[in-house]
Design an enzyme around this catalytic site. Structure first.
Site, short mmCIF file in Angstrom:
data_model
loop_
_atom_site.label_atom_id
_atom_site.label_comp_id
_atom_site.label_asym_id
_atom_site.label_seq_id
_atom_site.Cartn_x
_atom_site.Cartn_y
_atom_site.Cartn_z
N GLU A 131 18.42 -64.43 20.62
CA GLU A 131 18.29 -65.41 19.54
C GLU A 131 18.03 -64.75 18.20
O GLU A 131 17.19 -63.85 18.08
CB GLU A 131 17.16 -66.38 19.86
CG GLU A 131 17.00 -67.49 18.84
CD GLU A 131 16.17 -68.63 19.39
OE1 GLU A 131 16.78 -69.55 19.96
OE2 GLU A 131 14.93 -68.58 19.26
N LYS A 186 16.33 -65.42 15.00
CA LYS A 186 15.25 -66.31 14.58
C LYS A 186 14.38 -65.58 13.58
O LYS A 186 13.64 -64.66 13.94
CB LYS A 186 14.44 -66.74 15.82
CG LYS A 186 13.23 -67.59 15.56
CD LYS A 186 12.53 -67.88 16.89
CE LYS A 186 11.29 -68.71 16.73
NZ LYS A 186 10.62 -68.95 18.02
N LYS A 218 21.31 -73.74 17.57
CA LYS A 218 19.98 -74.21 17.93
C LYS A 218 19.36 -74.91 16.72
O LYS A 218 19.13 -74.29 15.68
CB LYS A 218 19.09 -73.06 18.40
CG LYS A 218 17.82 -73.55 19.08
CD LYS A 218 17.03 -72.40 19.65
CE LYS A 218 15.76 -72.91 20.33
NZ LYS A 218 14.84 -71.82 20.67
N GLU A 224 17.30 -79.57 26.72
CA GLU A 224 15.97 -78.97 26.81
C GLU A 224 14.95 -80.03 27.20
O GLU A 224 14.85 -81.07 26.56
CB GLU A 224 15.60 -78.35 25.47
CG GLU A 224 14.18 -77.78 25.44
CD GLU A 224 13.84 -77.20 24.09
OE1 GLU A 224 14.52 -76.24 23.70
OE2 GLU A 224 12.93 -77.71 23.43
N ASN A 253 11.67 -75.55 28.20
CA ASN A 253 10.98 -74.87 27.11
C ASN A 253 9.53 -74.63 27.53
O ASN A 253 8.79 -75.57 27.79
CB ASN A 253 11.03 -75.70 25.83
CG ASN A 253 10.66 -74.89 24.60
OD1 ASN A 253 10.05 -73.82 24.72
ND2 ASN A 253 11.04 -75.36 23.43
N GLU A 271 13.22 -70.95 28.38
CA GLU A 271 13.15 -70.71 26.94
C GLU A 271 11.71 -70.44 26.49
O GLU A 271 10.80 -71.15 26.92
CB GLU A 271 13.67 -71.93 26.17
CG GLU A 271 15.02 -72.44 26.61
CD GLU A 271 15.33 -73.78 25.96
OE1 GLU A 271 14.85 -74.03 24.84
OE2 GLU A 271 16.03 -74.59 26.59
N SER A 272 11.55 -69.45 25.68
CA SER A 272 10.29 -69.15 24.98
C SER A 272 9.29 -68.41 25.86
O SER A 272 9.21 -68.63 27.07
CB SER A 272 9.62 -70.42 24.44
OG SER A 272 10.47 -71.12 23.58
#
Length: 270
Positions: free
Chosen positions: A60, A62, A123, A172, A192, A222-223
């Site tokens: 990603e 970001k 995203k 998500e 997430n 995710e994350s």
């Protein structure tokens, strides 16, 4: 109002302002013309890329987050994203929200010719079909739809429109109460690990929700993923995609950080 409610409220104003600059009729006509062109770029399948990948890393781009501020303020997508692609990323995630994540829709336009063979996920906090047409226009292959942002009827409408435009959808969810959103038409299903209201992060969230999900979905965690061992454990639990941003973007060279991560991933000792 928690941070997610704040972001969505601001996003409504942002989308309305963009519609003033480029009316929906003009954008929709432009996208339709592009889709009908004989030389149009075919959409790449993010779902297939993750399902067939040994690593499943979604790298990603970001630059900023609402909870931590600037992560890599001077990073340029045209410098970082191609290195992600050549470094072994199965797919690319690019933040296009500016106020909270330091992104822009033009970031995808800028890098699309530089990563012709790697799927790109837009995203953002998508709440209006206008944003799906934008995603198609700027060259995205897939979009993120967040259950917590959307009423069920709007989610189903956006899912159908995305598919009509040739875009894949990563749905998500964060909470078992959102399992009603999980329908067979979803291309990929993301969990997430970061609560979008409080920003508390716990990878255990992926394991807990995976137990409740159908086994035939391409699952994405995710994350909060910072170690190759976590990816191995998540893969053993059924996940095929692993969205990682801050771990790479905090490094001076995010592309090199991705390469090291994938090398360690293939080494049982790491």
């Amino acid at each position: 109002m928690d941070i997610l409610e704040e972001i969505v409220a601001r996003k409504r104003l942002e989308v309305a302002a963009r519609k003033e600059l480029l009316p929906p009729r003009q954008l929709y006509a432009r996208v339709e013309e592009r889709l009908l062109a004989s030389n149009r770029r075919p959409h790449l399948s993010m779902r297939r890329s993750l399902a067939e990948s040994d690593s499943g890393i979604i790298a990603e781009f970001k630059r900023k987050s609402p909870s931590k501020g600037w992560i890599h303020a001077d990073a340029r997508p045209e410098d970082v994203v191609p290195l992600y692609a050549t470094g072994g990323a199965s797919a690319l995630s690019i933040l296009t929200d500016e106020p909270y994540f330091g992104g822009l829709p033009s970031f995808i336009t800028d890098v699309r010719p530089l990563v012709p063979d790697t799927p790109v996920l837009r995203k953002d906090f998508i709440i209006d079909e206008y944003q799906l047409f934008e995603a198609c226009d700027i060259g995205a292959d897939a979009v993120l739809l967040i259950a917590a942002d959307l009423k069920p009827a709007l989610f189903r409408s956006l899912l159908a429109t995305a598919h009509e435009l040739g875009l894949e959808v990563l749905l998500e969810i964060h909470d078992p109460h959102e399992l009603d959103y999980v329908v067979p038409e979803v291309d990929m299903l993301g969990v997430n690990n970061r609560h979008l209201g409080t920003f508390h992060t716990d990878v255990q969230q992926s394991y807990d929700i995976a137990r409740l999900l159908p086994s035939d979905f391409v699952l994405v965690s995710e994350s909060g993923i910072s170690a190759p061992q976590t990816v191995r454990e998540l893969r053993a639990a059924g996940f095929r995609g692993f969205l990682i941003g801050e771990t790479f973007m905090r490094e001076a060279d995010p592309g090199a950080a991705l390469r090291r991560f994938i090398q360690q991933l293939s080494s049982p000792e790491s």
